[in-house]
Scaffold this active site. Structure first.
Site, PDB file in Angstrom:
ATOM      1  N   GLU A 127       0.831  -1.210   0.000  1.00  0.00           N
ATOM      2  CA  GLU A 127       0.000   0.000   0.000  1.00  0.00           C
ATOM      3  C   GLU A 127       0.863   1.256   0.000  1.00  0.00           C
ATOM      4  OE1 GLU A 127      -2.701  -0.148   3.341  1.00  0.00           O
ATOM      5  OE2 GLU A 127      -2.961  -2.311   3.083  1.00  0.00           O
ATOM      6  N   LYS A 129       2.159   4.564   1.686  1.00  0.00           N
ATOM      7  CA  LYS A 129       2.248   5.067   3.054  1.00  0.00           C
ATOM      8  C   LYS A 129       1.824   6.532   3.020  1.00  0.00           C
ATOM      9  CE  LYS A 129       4.886   5.072   7.277  1.00  0.00           C
ATOM     10  NZ  LYS A 129       4.387   6.362   7.708  1.00  0.00           N
ATOM     11  N   ASP A 131       0.857  10.217   3.943  1.00  0.00           N
ATOM     12  CA  ASP A 131       1.523  11.127   4.873  1.00  0.00           C
ATOM     13  C   ASP A 131       0.518  12.099   5.483  1.00  0.00           C
ATOM     14  OD1 ASP A 131       3.502  12.267   6.304  1.00  0.00           O
ATOM     15  OD2 ASP A 131       4.432  13.336   4.634  1.00  0.00           O
ATOM     16  N   TYR A 241      -7.204   2.093   5.782  1.00  0.00           N
ATOM     17  CA  TYR A 241      -6.169   1.085   5.519  1.00  0.00           C
ATOM     18  C   TYR A 241      -6.191  -0.127   6.451  1.00  0.00           C
ATOM     19  CZ  TYR A 241      -3.488   3.972   8.875  1.00  0.00           C
ATOM     20  OH  TYR A 241      -3.084   4.691   9.945  1.00  0.00           O
ATOM     21  N   LYS A 330      10.335   3.125   3.635  1.00  0.00           N
ATOM     22  CA  LYS A 330      10.433   4.574   3.419  1.00  0.00           C
ATOM     23  C   LYS A 330      11.217   4.894   2.144  1.00  0.00           C
ATOM     24  CE  LYS A 330       8.767   6.495   7.353  1.00  0.00           C
ATOM     25  NZ  LYS A 330       9.532   7.334   8.229  1.00  0.00           N
ATOM     26  N   CYS A 424      46.466  32.878   2.486  1.00  0.00           N
ATOM     27  CA  CYS A 424      46.008  31.881   1.527  1.00  0.00           C
ATOM     28  C   CYS A 424      46.603  30.519   1.884  1.00  0.00           C
ATOM     29  CB  CYS A 424      46.442  32.305   0.122  1.00  0.00           C
ATOM     30  SG  CYS A 424      46.196  31.021  -1.122  1.00  0.00           S
ATOM     31  N   CYS A 427      49.317  29.769  -1.086  1.00  0.00           N
ATOM     32  CA  CYS A 427      50.548  30.530  -1.337  1.00  0.00           C
ATOM     33  C   CYS A 427      50.911  31.476  -0.196  1.00  0.00           C
ATOM     34  CB  CYS A 427      50.426  31.318  -2.639  1.00  0.00           C
ATOM     35  SG  CYS A 427      49.385  32.780  -2.485  1.00  0.00           S
ATOM     36  N   CYS A 442      42.344  35.366  -2.237  1.00  0.00           N
ATOM     37  CA  CYS A 442      43.787  35.392  -2.068  1.00  0.00           C
ATOM     38  C   CYS A 442      44.306  36.568  -2.895  1.00  0.00           C
ATOM     39  CB  CYS A 442      44.364  34.075  -2.583  1.00  0.00           C
ATOM     40  SG  CYS A 442      46.104  34.196  -2.950  1.00  0.00           S
ATOM     41  N   CYS A 448      50.031  32.888  -6.795  1.00  0.00           N
ATOM     42  CA  CYS A 448      49.364  31.737  -6.186  1.00  0.00           C
ATOM     43  C   CYS A 448      49.212  30.602  -7.197  1.00  0.00           C
ATOM     44  CB  CYS A 448      47.994  32.174  -5.693  1.00  0.00           C
ATOM     45  SG  CYS A 448      47.079  30.869  -4.888  1.00  0.00           S
TER      46      CYS A 448
END
Ligand code: IVH
Length: 692
Positions: A127, A129, A131, A241, A330, A424, A427, A442, A448
């Protein structure tokens, strides 16, 4: 079971006090949300999140059974009933269902059933489920006498008045054969179908009333109204149900037949229901329904799998508070709870620092998630997320996981707070973040290594140094060979001819072409050179304006914020970016090496060069010192095209007084925007005068 949540690992080495403290936090939080959900009808977390918390606690208790707290909610069913309605004790308790979350769990459920029914053929009634809210309906001689909520499973609230307002529910049973049970207790779910929910919320919106978060909340709120008029105005529906009691017995053998029989008495049942002859078939139906979920008239959060034969159901019986003959299957989590183990900073190709949370790996919607971006430091502050925090991780429509919630109430100190690094991580150049900006960067743009490829690509691009032949592939290879660590190395490449020749497909001719292009690039305008440095906020136009304001790169790098702000198009933020750039130690090193190259500074001649060649400009708002036509002519004289609408291709918007939607759009697209004064200054810097 919640898969792959590694609380066990996390807890290793922790002392008893900490585990108890963690358990207490879960219990407290669950009680709080139970109250919000059952009593106040104002849940602040999703059912799924509640389930997750509940299972976390259960897992923890399974690992440390000796530490289980006497008031744990894992040992009782649901919450307490409201005081304002009359309390009714259920003649047959309204129990809950066990959960399975995946195929293995489902098959284990089937094995447990088979072991208790050796040699018997088992069929499953499958069936939806639903909610909504479980209710029990009591009929005597075919008349609806009472409706009661599930409450804590032992007793619930008498909501008969409200129940009687539900339109799809028989107040009087009727059958074709005329046989009506003397006593019938039917159970099912009260909910608001999706379409009714939309209508209800639309109505509330029109009336300026509070909107419901989801159909379930709307149904719960409606059922708990003391005034049945309100319940009557809500599109509630009841779906049966199960049958808890029937006298005399209906004499049916199966769950499936029972549900069909209920429909003959006037009850509605859910829109899908199957009998499966094997557990494999159950799995297939589950997968099918998961696909069709969005098309159903009602919200569901999974499937309910019941042994179909009622005699077998009786044989299987119950284990504590749950039937052995049924389970909820579920749908997979779209959210899961896990822990933050670290927060690292990643440096992007353009120097942006992005915080990334490293997580205890967790399954979210079937995918293991162990990293999640936190976007920027502002998000860290907004979420107040710390190392060690428990977080809900969501996967949205696509595949990108997101931290949706930080469970501050579950904190067990000490937790480490995260701040923006000063340097950074790649670097070590200073990290900068001007006021009003969301992103930290940076400042070592030229140096870098995280930004190297991008910096070099930009430096050699057509509108910058225009070094033809130094395409991405070569840049990558040269970086790999360490021949190119920063842009200044480009001008040393002539010393590495033999190494260049060894590069894949690099014949003598192409090497020579590349070296020629590099040599040629040494004759350059200051504007192009400034642009090539890739200073944040300094596009072509700004670079040109800076070159007009400052006679040399030396002057520019020495300029203070006020001097910079005198340049048209340079506001406070851009000025700060420029200062940051020239102050970063590593940028200084690269720039010094670069300036040791014997550049020939070419003067640009405004008229012949058509500086705005091919660019699309847009004018909007009222200009006070010149007409639109004049502005258009000036732009055209510099090679620009003047367009009537903004697009991502627009180079610049000139916004006069009362600029409207075009200005908004340009801001959204982060286009360059000039005020009238800035536009005039810009034109003057290009030799255009406004008197003409
Ligand atoms: S049968 C012994 N069938 O799920 C319990 N329950 O966790 C027998 N639910 O409180 C319940 N759809 O509110 C059953 N088709 C369905 C259902 C269903 C939703 C809810 C019900 C119950 C909860 C159990």
């Amino acid at each position: 079971m919640i898969p792959a949540f590694l609380y066990g690992d996390f807890m290793v080495g922790q002392d008893t006090a900490q585990i108890v403290s963690q358990m207490r936090k879960f219990i407290q939080l669950l009680a709080q949300h139970n109250h919000a959900y059952y009593v106040m009808d104002q849940p602040t977390i999703t059912d799924h999140e509640y389930d997750q918390l509940f299972h976390q606690l259960k897992d923890l208790e399974q690992q440390y059974p000796d530490l289980m707290q006497s008031d744990t909610p894992t040992q009782v069913v649901g919450g307490k009933a409201l005081a304002k309605f009359t309390n009714v004790v259920h003649a047959v308790p309204m129990l809950s269902l066990g959960n399975v979350f995946n195929r293995d769990d489902l098959y284990a459920f089937a094995r447990r059933v088979e072991e208790r029914l050796p040699g018997q053929t088992i069929h499953y009634d499958v069936e939806l489920k639903l909610d909504g809210l479980a209710v029990s309906l009591w009929y005597e001689q075919g008349t609806l006498i009472r409706g009661v909520t599930r409450g804590d499973g032992e007793s619930g609230e008498d909501i008969t008045q409200n129940i009687k307002t539900i339109r799809n529910l028989p107040k009087q049973l009727h059958t074709q054969d005329g046989v009506i049970p003397q006593l019938l207790e039917v159970r099912g779910e009260v909910l608001i179908p999706k379409s009714g929910f939309e209508r209800l919320n639309a109505l509330h919106e029109r009336k300026g009333e509070k909107l419901f978060a989801n159909p379930r909340n709307a149904a719960a709120g409606s059922l708990r109204q003391l005034d049945p008029e309100i319940a009557a105005s809500r599109p509630l529906a009841f779906y049966a149900y199960s049958v808890a009691q029937c006298e005399p017995n209906h004499g049916l053998d199966t769950m499936h037949a029972t549900l069909q029989w209920l429909t003959t008495l006037g009850f509605q049942i859910a829109e899908r229901q199957y009998v499966c002859h094997s557990i494999e078939e159950v799995q297939a139906r589950y997968e099918e329904i998961q696909q069709e979920r969005a098309d159903l008239a009602v919200e569901i959060d999974g499937m309910v799998i019941k042994v179909d034969d009622l005699k077998q159901q009786k044989q299987l019986g119950f284990l504590s508070r749950e039937p052995r003959f049924a389970t909820a299957y579920k749908f997979p989590a779209v959210a899961a709870l896990t822990k933050v183990i670290q927060i690292d900073w990643q440096v992007g190709r353009t120097g942006t620092l992005t915080p990334v949370a490293r997580l205890e790996p967790v399954l979210v919607g079937g995918v293991t998630v162990s990293n999640v971006t936190l976007h920027n430091i502002g998000e860290i502050y907004r979420l107040d997320i710390r190392i060690g925090d428990t977080v809900s991780v969501y996967r949205t429509g696509d595949v990108i996981p997101k931290v949706e919630r930080v469970w501050h109430d579950l904190r067990v100190e000490p937790l480490t707070q995260v701040t923006l690094p000063e340097h950074c991580p790649i670097c070590e150049s200073p990290v900068v973040m001007p006021e009003g900006e969301a992103l930290a960067r940076c400042s070592g743009g030229l140096y870098c290594s995280a930004q190297r490829v991008e910096a070099i690509r930009h430096f050699v691009s057509r509108k910058a140094m225009d070094i033809e032949g130094l395409g991405d592939r070569w840049v990558e290879s040269l970086l790999h060979l360490d021949l190119l660590k920063d842009v200044s190395d480009i001008y040393q490449l002539h010393q590495h001819q033999s190494a260049l020749l060894q590069l894949d497909k690099m014949g003598e001719k192409s090497v020579q072409n590349l070296l020629d292009a590099i040599e040629k690039s040494k004759t350059i305008t200051l504007a192009r050179f400034i642009y090539a440095l890739g200073i944040r906020g300094v596009g072509e136009t700004t670079a040109r304006m800076l070159a007009n304001t400052f006679p040399s790169i030396e002057h520019l790098r020495q300029a203070d914020i006020d001097a910079l702000k005198k340049t048209p198009d340079v506001g406070h933020i851009t000025a700060e970016w420029i200062i940051d750039f020239f102050q970063a130690k590593h940028n200084i090193e690269v720039l010094d090496k670069l300036l040791a190259v014997d550049f020939v500074w070419e003067q640009h001649t405004v008229s012949s060069q058509q500086p705005l060649n091919g660019e699309s400009w847009v004018l909007t708002g009222t200009l006070s010192t010149l007409t639109r036509e004049q502005a258009t002519h000036m732009l055209q004289a510099l090679g620009a095209r003047v367009s009537g609408s903004i697009s991502s291709k627009t180079k610049c918007l000139v916004a006069g007084e009362k600029a409207g939607s075009k200005l908004e759009k340009a801001k959204k697209l982060e286009l360059q925007i000039l005020s009238e004064d800035e536009f005039i200054a810009f034109m003057q810097s290009h030799g255009q005068s406004i008197d003409g």
